[in-house]
Design an enzyme around this catalytic site. Structure first.
Site, mmCIF file in Angstrom:
data_model
loop_
_atom_site.group_PDB
_atom_site.id
_atom_site.type_symbol
_atom_site.label_atom_id
_atom_site.label_comp_id
_atom_site.label_asym_id
_atom_site.label_seq_id
_atom_site.Cartn_x
_atom_site.Cartn_y
_atom_site.Cartn_z
ATOM 1 N N GLY A 1 36.632 30.374 34.288
ATOM 2 C CA GLY A 1 37.131 30.338 33.040
ATOM 3 C C GLY A 1 38.457 29.900 32.923
ATOM 4 N NE ARG B 1 40.886 36.772 26.834
ATOM 5 C CZ ARG B 1 39.751 37.538 26.889
ATOM 6 N NH1 ARG B 1 39.625 38.653 26.388
ATOM 7 N NH2 ARG B 1 38.699 36.969 27.846
ATOM 8 C CB THR C 1 29.766 35.004 31.366
ATOM 9 O OG1 THR C 1 29.153 35.470 30.034
ATOM 10 C CG2 THR C 1 31.351 35.301 31.474
ATOM 11 N N GLY D 1 32.304 44.123 25.896
ATOM 12 C CA GLY D 1 31.080 44.328 25.405
ATOM 13 C C GLY D 1 30.584 45.533 25.365
ATOM 14 C CG ASN E 1 29.150 43.997 30.465
ATOM 15 O OD1 ASN E 1 28.531 44.280 31.656
ATOM 16 N ND2 ASN E 1 29.121 42.656 30.213
ATOM 17 C CB ALA F 1 84.488 35.885 67.645
ATOM 18 N NE ARG G 1 88.422 31.172 69.416
ATOM 19 C CZ ARG G 1 87.737 32.284 69.756
ATOM 20 N NH1 ARG G 1 86.869 32.655 69.641
ATOM 21 N NH2 ARG G 1 88.665 32.933 70.888
HETATM 22 C C1 UD1 Z 1 33.291 39.908 29.868
HETATM 23 C C2 UD1 Z 1 31.956 40.126 29.236
HETATM 24 C C3 UD1 Z 1 31.987 41.307 28.592
HETATM 25 C C4 UD1 Z 1 32.648 42.548 29.501
HETATM 26 C C5 UD1 Z 1 34.032 41.947 30.136
HETATM 27 C C6 UD1 Z 1 34.224 43.030 31.263
HETATM 28 C C7 UD1 Z 1 30.560 38.240 28.592
HETATM 29 C C8 UD1 Z 1 30.292 37.215 27.479
HETATM 30 N N1 UD1 Z 1 31.501 39.370 28.383
HETATM 31 O O1 UD1 Z 1 33.999 39.572 28.699
HETATM 32 O O2 UD1 Z 1 30.755 41.882 28.023
HETATM 33 O O3 UD1 Z 1 32.788 43.768 28.986
HETATM 34 O O4 UD1 Z 1 33.630 40.715 30.867
HETATM 35 O O5 UD1 Z 1 35.488 42.456 31.753
HETATM 36 O O6 UD1 Z 1 29.932 38.086 29.756
HETATM 37 N N2 UD1 Z 1 33.802 32.458 33.398
HETATM 38 C C9 UD1 Z 1 33.431 31.305 33.806
HETATM 39 N N3 UD1 Z 1 33.063 30.393 32.944
HETATM 40 C C10 UD1 Z 1 32.959 30.635 31.532
HETATM 41 C C11 UD1 Z 1 33.546 31.657 31.194
HETATM 42 C C12 UD1 Z 1 34.198 32.830 31.963
HETATM 43 O O7 UD1 Z 1 33.256 31.268 35.177
HETATM 44 O O8 UD1 Z 1 32.724 29.535 30.972
HETATM 45 C C13 UD1 Z 1 34.408 33.495 34.059
HETATM 46 C C14 UD1 Z 1 35.865 33.792 34.222
HETATM 47 O O9 UD1 Z 1 36.502 33.031 34.987
HETATM 48 C C15 UD1 Z 1 36.063 35.459 34.516
HETATM 49 C C16 UD1 Z 1 34.885 35.946 33.944
HETATM 50 O O10 UD1 Z 1 33.658 35.104 34.056
HETATM 51 O O11 UD1 Z 1 36.410 35.664 35.849
HETATM 52 C C17 UD1 Z 1 34.737 36.671 32.798
HETATM 53 O O12 UD1 Z 1 35.144 35.874 31.604
HETATM 54 P P1 UD1 Z 1 36.160 36.465 30.353
HETATM 55 O O13 UD1 Z 1 36.322 35.367 29.468
HETATM 56 O O14 UD1 Z 1 37.016 37.252 31.049
HETATM 57 O O15 UD1 Z 1 35.201 37.425 29.712
HETATM 58 P P2 UD1 Z 1 35.570 38.637 28.884
HETATM 59 O O16 UD1 Z 1 36.022 38.351 27.609
HETATM 60 O O17 UD1 Z 1 36.373 39.659 29.871
HETATM 61 MG MG MG Z 2 37.566 39.078 31.358
#
Ligand code: UD1
Ligand code: MG
Length: 447
Positions: free
Chosen positions: A16, A20, A82, A141, A170, A406, A423
């Site tokens: 990801g 943020r 994800t 979630g 979740n 020294a 020195r």
């Molecule tokens: C996600 C969950 C949410 C849960 C929360 C818990 C989903 C859709 N949402 O939201 O339900 O409550 O985690 O912390 O699963 N990542 C990828 N590729 C992507 C997007 C994300 O590898 O395309 C990875 C990110 O690097 C990260 C993880 O997945 O390590 C979670 O992604 P993030 O965007 O943080 O999801 P949340 O909005 O936190």
């Molecule tokens: Mg997250």
């Protein structure tokens, strides 16, 4: 009970953008107690002894690949959510049996016990998710449940006002039957507010396939996700409190625990005393009966029994502090070894050096280890006495038992038991000052 022979494969989603976090670095490389988030998750996975661990990264995340090596990585070409990230693991999972555990790289404090409980829950139906009750569930979630099963997971921005009230969320980690993984993951569609592939949709997809999703509830302090710098700081605080308690449980005395900062791998012996405001970076190992005085900053050092460090000492990586060594106030030690009983009590820089047993390094000693291009080594023998305010220009060797006067700038090797003085010679002229004063006063009176 878990069939301990059943195969387990872990995949960690780490591709990801981490928007943020407002950072140029991948989110999972953010540090928590001296190590990246991804390393926390990886080490927890390793405790489960799975058959494979695959981390999903984006193109160019070489630092993440290096952090998880020798475990493998798979590339998610575009960050489409994800669900899409999980899909990137498919080639690595060819022929996998048992279960696939999907973890999030941004949920670093999860414990292997919690994951083992999730694994166990998944053995029943083939699908289980980790849940947590959060007083403020914003951003997570929500779990829609029926009896003891999850019927849907609704992302925060897709929730109805009623669903927003749900506090069971979740935690992001699923355990999925390996023989269903490809089918269910493949069926995820981007039908949501963000037009992303949500891994969480797997719950409904499995239900359509006649499989109900179990959930296992874990503790809040383990399962909070890290999406922003303030969540990172909260997790750091949580973890530091745990590490402080552990250090004290293991027999260290922390005079003011809240002011001491540890790394995950800090090791403290018994009867170690840590005064206030001490920072332990990665790779610090401290033996029994050592005192670390206030305001010291240590990284990458092994400190042997009975040593005394600080106050206001800085010890940098690749250093070794021997038994009963004293490193006093305003001393910096960098890639240096001090052997048993050596002392450097005030204001020194000791870089790229080996300092022999019982050597005494005077106040203000500087080892000039860098010529602007290369670092050079210095060897100071056993029982050497280096007088105050000396500069030892590396590479240089001072033999056992030698003295350095020294204020010397030593550029040549000093044989054992010799005296090196480098020195300008001291000159004392009796009565010079009063003669000078009389002369000057007379000059002034004439004007
Ligand atoms: C996600 C969950 C949410 C849960 C929360 C818990 C989903 C859709 N949402 O939201 O339900 O409550 O985690 O912390 O699963 N990542 C990828 N590729 C992507 C997007 C994300 O590898 O395309 C990875 C990110 O690097 C990260 C993880 O997945 O390590 C979670 O992604 P993030 O965007 O943080 O999801 P949340 O909005 O936190
Ligand atoms: Mg997250």
């Amino acid at each position: 009970m878990i069939d301990t022979m059943s195969e387990l494969h872990c995949i960690i989603l780490a591709a990801g953008k981490g928007t943020r976090m407002k950072s140029d670095k991948p989110k999972v490389m953010a540090q928590l107690a001296g190590q990246p988030l991804i390393t926390h998750v990886l080490n927890t996975c390793i405790e489960l002894a799975p058959k494979s661990i695959t981390t999903i990264i984006a193109d160019g995340m070489d630092d993440v690949a290096a952090a998880v090596a020798p475990h493998k990585t798979a590339i998610q070409k575009q960050q489409l959510g994800t669900g899409d990230a999980a899909k990137a693991a498919l080639p690595a999972l060819k022929g996998a049996k048992g279960h696939v555990m999907v973890l999030l790289g941004d949920v670093p404090l999860i414990s292997s016990d919690t994951l083992a409980a999730l694994h166990e829950a998944a053995t029943e139906n083939g699908l289980a998710v980790l849940a947590v009750h959060l007083p403020d569930p914003t951003g997570y979630g929500r779990l829609v449940t029926d009896d003891n099963y999850v019927t849907a997971i609704v992302e925060d921005r897709d929730c109805t006002p009623e669903q927003k009230q749900i506090t069971l969320v979740n935690a992001g980690c699923f355990c999925i039957a390996a023989d269903k993984f490809e089918k269910w993951i493949g069926a995820i569609k981007p039908d949501n507010a963000q037009k992303e592939f949500y891994l969480t949709d797997i719950v409904k997809i499995a239900a359509d396939d006649g499989v109900r999703c179990e959930y296992v509830e874990g503790a809040e302090h383990e399962l909070r996700g890290i999406n922003s710098k303030s969540q990172l700081a909260e997790a750091e605080g949580e973890l530091q409190n745990f590490l402080r308690a552990k250090a004290m449980f293991d027999g260290a005395t922390l005079v003011d625990p809240m002011t001491v900062y540890f790394s995950m791998d800090t090791q403290l012996g018994r009867d170690v005393i840590v005064e206030p405001n001490v920072f332990f970076g990665p790779g610090v190992k401290v033996a029994d009966n050592v005192t670390i005085h206030a305001f010291s900053h240590l990284e990458g050092v092994t400190i042997e029994e009975g040593a005394s460090i600080g106050p206001f000492a800085r010890i940098r990586p690749k250093s070794h502090i021997g038994r009963k060594v004293t490193i006093g106030n305003f001393c910096e030690v960098n890639r240096a070894t001090l052997k048993e009983g050596a002392k450097s009590k005030h204001l020194s820089y000791l870089g790229d050096a080996t300092i022999g047993e019982k050597a005494n390094i005077g106040a203000g000693t500087v080892i000039a280890n860098y010529d602007g291009f290369h670092k050079q080594d210095t060897t100071i023998g056993k029982g050497v006495f280096v007088g105050s305010n000396s500069t030892l220009v590396a590479p240089v060797t001072v033999g056992d038992g030698a003295y350095v006067g020294a204020g010397s700038t030593v550029t040549m090797d000093v044989p054992a038991d010799a005296l090196a003085v480098a020195r300008s010679r001291n000159v004392v002229r009796d009565g010079w000052a009063s003669t000078y004063r009389t002369k000057k006063q007379a000059e002034k009176a004439k004007k």
